[in-house]
Design an enzyme around this catalytic site. Structure first.
Site, PDB file in Angstrom:
ATOM      1  CB  SER A 105      41.104  43.517  49.118  1.00 58.17           C
ATOM      2  OG  SER A 105      40.891  42.565  48.122  1.00 58.17           O
ATOM      3  CG  ASP A 155      47.503  42.087  44.388  1.00 56.29           C
ATOM      4  OD1 ASP A 155      46.929  41.003  44.208  1.00 56.29           O
ATOM      5  OD2 ASP A 155      46.992  43.033  45.011  1.00 56.29           O
ATOM      6  CG  HIS A 186      45.502  40.781  47.508  1.00 52.28           C
ATOM      7  ND1 HIS A 186      45.178  41.719  46.545  1.00 52.28           N
ATOM      8  CD2 HIS A 186      44.382  40.620  48.263  1.00 52.28           C
ATOM      9  CE1 HIS A 186      43.912  42.096  46.709  1.00 52.28           C
ATOM     10  NE2 HIS A 186      43.405  41.445  47.749  1.00 52.28           N
TER      11      HIS A 186
HETATM   12  C1  MLT Z   1      37.037  42.385  44.665  1.00 46.32           C
HETATM   13  O1  MLT Z   1      36.333  41.426  44.453  1.00 46.32           O
HETATM   14  O2  MLT Z   1      36.646  43.461  45.090  1.00 46.32           O
HETATM   15  C2  MLT Z   1      38.478  42.207  44.332  1.00 46.32           C
HETATM   16  O3  MLT Z   1      38.646  41.171  43.435  1.00 46.32           O
HETATM   17  C3  MLT Z   1      39.312  41.978  45.528  1.00 46.32           C
HETATM   18  C4  MLT Z   1      38.807  40.896  46.418  1.00 46.32           C
HETATM   19  O4  MLT Z   1      38.019  41.186  47.280  1.00 46.32           O
HETATM   20  O5  MLT Z   1      39.219  39.739  46.277  1.00 46.32           O
END
Ligand code: MLT
Length: 202
Positions: A105, A155, A186
């Site tokens: 992520s 996701d 996710h």
């Molecule tokens: C981010 O902010 O890098 C992406 O939206 C994924 C997350 O960390 O939620």
């Protein structure tokens, strides 16, 4: 830039010629999060796991965002440079091979930014639930770098076309990209780990 600049955990490799992994957690995680999955992906590898320095409501991240999926691009660039310098310094200090980033992520997004901005610090990358970190990255030469992107078809955070655009931009910079899309959301699944281990061994 000193190596003390990121709170981190480091576990040396178990064998002399083992790989090194740079473990990059997601929003709200820390340096402990991905340590258990490192050995599942690359048994015996050296593990370097920093904690993101940005806090969002108390949750560590690797760069600032303005809203979900809307990034502060100047901060992405600055934090990517810091992380690259830290990674290079730790690599020299511990005599590591070029590490493969394993990011989840937000951690996958900064790993993608490292590939665009400082490709010399990574041997390759495994990007779980990644999206495009920078709209207009500078031209990088990623030839010889292997990248695995594993996305979730359901996701809710990352639109499928965004993950596909990331795969395309890394490919057009010369990376050898494999993009898997799993029937999941996710969160990480056992299948993610299995695909990553098989990709590392290939
Ligand atoms: C981010 O902010 O890098 C992406 O939206 C994924 C997350 O960390 O939620």
């Amino acid at each position: 830039m000193t190596t003390a600049d990121f709170i981190h955990r480091f576990q040396p490799a178990e064998t002399r010629d083992a790989a090194a992994l740079l473990l990059l957690h997601g929003t709200g995680g820390d340096e402990n999060d991905l340590l258990p999955i490192g050995p599942m992906i690359a048994p015996g590898a050296a593990l370097l796991s920093p904690r993101g320095k940005v806090l969002e409501g108390g949750m560590p991240r690797f760069f600032r965002r303005l809203a979900e999926g809307v990034f502060d691009h100047a901060d992405v660039e600055r934090r990517t440079e810091e992380l690259a310098d830290f990674t290079a310094a730790m690599r020299a200090q511990h005599d590591l091979p070029l590490p493969v980033a394993v990011g989840f992520s937000n951690g996958a997004n900064i790993a993608a930014a490292l590939l665009h901005l400082r490709p010399e610090v990574l041997g390759g990358a495994i990007l779980f639930r990644a999206m495009v970190p920078l709209p207009y990255p500078p031209r990088a030469d990623l030839s010889g770098k292997r990248v695995l992107i594993v996305s979730g078809a359901m996701d809710p955070i990352i639109p499928a076309e965004n993950a596909a655009a990331l795969a395309d931009s890394l490919r057009s910079a010369g990376a050898d990209v494999r993009h898997e899309i799993l029937p999941t959301g996710h969160g990480l699944t056992r299948t993610d780990i299995d695909i990553a281990r098989e990709w590392m061994q290939a």
